[in-house]
Design an enzyme around this catalytic site. Structure first.
Site, PDB file in Angstrom:
ATOM      1  N   HIS A  85     -71.289  -8.709  -2.399  1.00  0.00           N
ATOM      2  CA  HIS A  85     -70.480  -8.230  -1.276  1.00  0.00           C
ATOM      3  C   HIS A  85     -69.063  -7.885  -1.708  1.00  0.00           C
ATOM      4  O   HIS A  85     -68.392  -7.088  -1.047  1.00  0.00           O
ATOM      5  CB  HIS A  85     -70.486  -9.241  -0.115  1.00  0.00           C
ATOM      6  CG  HIS A  85     -69.681 -10.471  -0.303  1.00  0.00           C
ATOM      7  ND1 HIS A  85     -70.225 -11.682  -0.670  1.00  0.00           N
ATOM      8  CD2 HIS A  85     -68.352 -10.711  -0.148  1.00  0.00           C
ATOM      9  CE1 HIS A  85     -69.287 -12.602  -0.713  1.00  0.00           C
ATOM     10  NE2 HIS A  85     -68.138 -12.041  -0.416  1.00  0.00           N
ATOM     11  N   ASP A 221     -76.446 -12.902  -4.270  1.00  0.00           N
ATOM     12  CA  ASP A 221     -75.164 -12.249  -4.006  1.00  0.00           C
ATOM     13  C   ASP A 221     -74.326 -12.128  -5.283  1.00  0.00           C
ATOM     14  O   ASP A 221     -73.361 -12.867  -5.485  1.00  0.00           O
ATOM     15  CB  ASP A 221     -74.419 -13.039  -2.942  1.00  0.00           C
ATOM     16  CG  ASP A 221     -73.256 -12.266  -2.326  1.00  0.00           C
ATOM     17  OD1 ASP A 221     -72.950 -11.171  -2.831  1.00  0.00           O
ATOM     18  OD2 ASP A 221     -72.665 -12.747  -1.353  1.00  0.00           O
ATOM     19  N   SER A 653     -64.639 -15.803  -2.836  1.00  0.00           N
ATOM     20  CA  SER A 653     -65.881 -15.079  -3.079  1.00  0.00           C
ATOM     21  C   SER A 653     -65.892 -14.562  -4.515  1.00  0.00           C
ATOM     22  O   SER A 653     -64.954 -13.898  -4.948  1.00  0.00           O
ATOM     23  CB  SER A 653     -66.023 -13.902  -2.115  1.00  0.00           C
ATOM     24  OG  SER A 653     -66.235 -14.351  -0.806  1.00  0.00           O
TER      25      SER A 653
END
Length: 718
Positions: A85, A221, A653
């Protein structure tokens, strides 16, 4: 102020305790503050192994990715890992219907096949330094806030300028503890970053919005990029002659796995937390702003979802936009739920009662007026604040409004008789270039639906005193029929027509701004921006200035009051360490969540009729035959993700999750929904960071994609 600063220096050096699971700590202070505790929990590294400016250390393998995520260097050839992402925008920009890297994934078979990721940079920290004395040295308590801010700004500018003697470095000063301390960060930014590999979205985004922020998770991810430099190993703009970066350090990758209770730490760039604000701030965010933002975003998402399901082209155009809106939408839902579950506002109020009693003592009386001042400011700003939420989420949620708003500079410059035709032309050329990127990912029919929805919500629910002037036109000329108004708007404006607006800008000459002034979309945009600039922004700026001043003193007061508590600074997009352990949790009565997930969970969630839960046939075959290669756990299963008690937030992240030896065991990509209130108040029983197991990442690269050349670059610890 000087006394407060001296107290802070003594305070951060004191050996007091805090829960191991909570905190985002400054890496250069690990030796004084954290290393003994980390080692007692299992860490086998020294503070110098993690942060050192005289020799290579772990910090030399951590980069800020794209300004909003973290990535880690995992090979001597500048290969970096981050989240799917985080790389989604770059992957989307490189995709089209004929080269759909979102749907099909991308794997470069050689250095030559790696694709330039336009717009992506990575930034490496060279060193950090406490410069509080230089910034606050000539600040006195008697100064007005205006004068204080003026001196601090000038000092920051001087120190930043003096700190960077080599052009290849940049210097930036950031405030800590709400302006009670200041640190200088010397960084190096790399501009040639290339996409190396990414799984299909069905793997990288498995579970979609339904699973976002949730545990258990089963998404792969991750994405891979590479830093390129000139022949001298220095940052350079993209060139076909550039070569892979040779880093000072890179992180070994471990296949050994983990067990419950194992020590872990996260090294990355957390974005923003507000752990020390008042009950008034928590209440405004969680109970007033969030519900409105959630409602407006949900309506936009419903429109996006419907359109993306009808067209592959629209799906590609809106994937990154959708992800950005949805991520915040669901996070805010969880945050508000968590704040209410914890009764956080009441807890803050209880603390404030104690603070007020403490501040009544003569030696503490300087802090006594603070809470009453906070209350007065928050009461005065509520209506303006909610207007800003509606204007930002609603008005500027309409894509073409933001696009048209950028033309204000062109109009202003064109109308200025002192400006030359060349100056006007420069702005029109910049807008022309912006058009290319904007219209590549724009669908006017989608935006038209968004415009109807947002304008209606604002007209029905926003304080009428702050409604933009355009609503007078809607009421009088269109009899409050917003759908008819929007249809007329889009049919008459040149702004929504790619070919017309490009032609207009390409042939723009001085005086042509009169055509922009009469454009109905431009008029709508000006109506929104004018309301913000005249009625909202000045009030909010004044409020924020006052709150910042109060919060600085309140922070110092909290530290003075709680002398046995060690305070970590709020996150501010600077490099931090958080540490804890692999751990499960109980989210509700009679509900228990294990600390890891496996490939079996992917098969259990499979639903071919739902895009987010489709499983690639090749991947399914590997699961069913248990062809896991060397990436299976000791229990024989293929672990996908795990959770731990490391304190993280947005910006973490892509951060590496490391074991006691400093080996990479996973890539941080989320928090659990029950713990999303951790930006405002931390609950160690519920807050968990969600991590992609590095073994699942390598399994996808090797067994699924056949890109073992990338694994061969890494140092694998078996």
């Amino acid at each position: 102020m000087k006394k407060i600063f001296l107290f802070l220096l003594v305070f951060v050096a004191s050996n007091v305790t805090i829960k191991a699971e909570e905190g985002m700590w400054i890496p250069m202070l690990l030796e004084q503050l954290n290393i003994s505790q980390m080692q007692s929990m299992g860490l086998k590294l020294t503070a110098d192994d993690i942060y050192n400016i005289n020799r290579s250390s772990l910090k030399d393998a951590i980069v800020q990715f794209g300004g909003g995520c973290t990535a880690e260097i995992v090979s001597p050839n500048g290969l970096i890992l981050t989240n799917h992402h985080c790389g989604l925008g770059a992957i989307q920009r490189l995709s089209d219907v004929d080269h759909d890297f979102l749907k099909n994934g991308f794997w470069a078979g050689s250095f030559e096949q790696e694709l330039p990721a336009s717009g992506i940079t990575v930034t490496l920290l060279v060193r950090m330094e406490d410069v509080t004395g230089l910034i606050l040295g000539d600040v006195t308590p008697e100064m007005t806030q205006f004068r204080r801010a003026q001196i601090i700004r000038q000092n920051i500018e001087n120190v930043e300028k003096e700190s960077v003697r080599e052009m290849k470095y940049e210097g930036k000063i950031r405030p800590f503890y709400y302006g009670n301390q200041y640190y200088l960060f010397i960084t190096q930014t790399f501009k040639d970053v290339r996409l190396v590999g990414a799984p299909p979205s069905a793997i990288g985004q498995f579970g979609g919005d339904s699973d976002n922020w949730m545990w258990p998770r089963h998404g792969g991810d991750f994405s891979l990029f590479r830093i390129y430099v000139d022949k001298n190993n220095e940052p350079a703009a993209y060139s076909k002659d550039n070569v892979p970066y040779k880093p000072k350090n890179y992180i070994p990758v471990s296949l050994k796995g983990y067990a419950k209770g194992d020590f872990t730490f996260v090294f990355g760039y957390p974005g923003a937390t507000r752990e020390y604000i008042t009950s008034y701030g928590v209440d405004l965010t969680a109970n007033k702003e969030n519900p409105v933002r959630i409602e407006l975003r949900q309506k936009r998402l419903e429109i996006f979802n419907s359109a993306m399901n009808t067209s592959p082209k629209i799906r590609i155009q809106y994937t990154s936009k959708h992800q950005g809106i949805a991520n915040g939408w669901k996070k805010m839902i969880g945050e508000t739920r968590g704040i209410r579950r914890m009764d956080a506002v009441t807890k803050k109020q209880d603390f404030e009662k104690n603070f007020q009693e403490w501040s009544e003592l003569p030696q503490n009386f300087a802090y006594h007026p603070l809470l009453n001042a906070f209350q007065a400011n928050y009461e005065q700003i509520q209506n303006v604040d909610m207007a800003s939420v509606y204007l930002a989420e609603g008005g500027l949620g309409i894509e073409i409004v933001r696009f048209a708003g950028a033309f204000q500079e062109l109009v202003k410059t064109d109308q200025d008789k002192t400006k030359s035709a060349a100056e006007v032309r420069k702005i029109s050329e910049k807008l022309y270039q912006n058009c290319i990127g904007f219209f590549k990912d724009y669908n006017p029919n989608v935006d038209k639906q968004v415009a109807v929805s947002m304008l209606k919500e604002m007209g029905d629910k926003m304080d009428r005193g702050f409604l933009p002037d355009v609503y007078q036109t809607i009421e009088t000329k269109y009899r409050n029929d917003i759908a008819v108004y929007v249809a007329d708007l889009f049919s008459k404006s040149l702004m929504v027509d790619s070919s017309r607006i490009k032609k207009f800008l390409k042939n723009f000459s001085k005086g042509d701004s009169k055509k922009v002034l009469v454009d109905p979309v431009y008029q709508l945009a000006v109506s929104f921006y004018s309301r913000m600039e005249k009625n909202v922004t000045p009030a909010l700026t004044k409020f924020n200035t006052q709150i910042d001043s109060l919060q600085r003193l309140y922070m110092a007061g909290q530290i003075a009051m709680l002398k046995d508590k060690r305070f970590y600074p709020d996150a501010n997009s600077t490099l931090r360490i958080s540490y804890g352990k692999i751990d499960d949790f109980d989210p509700a009565d009679a509900v228990h969540y294990n600390y890891f997930t496996t490939s079996e969970g992917i098969l259990q969630k499979e639903d071919p009729s739902v895009y987010d839960y489709s499983v690639d046939p090749r991947l399914k075959s590997l699961f069913q035959t248990k062809d896991f290669g060397p990436y299976a756990d000791r229990d024989g299963s293929l672990h996908v993700a795990f959770i731990g008690s490391n304190h993280t937030t947005g910006g973490n992240s892509g951060s590496p999750v490391l074991d006691a030896n400093g080996y990479l065991i996973g890539i941080n990509f989320d928090r659990n929904w029950e713990g999303t209130m951790s930006d405002l108040m931390y609950d160690p029983s519920q807050c968990r960071n969600i991590t992609l197991d590095i073994r699942y990442c390598l399994f996808i690269i090797d067994k699924y994609a056949g890109a073992k050349r990338l694994i061969d670059e890494m140092k694998i610890i078996n």
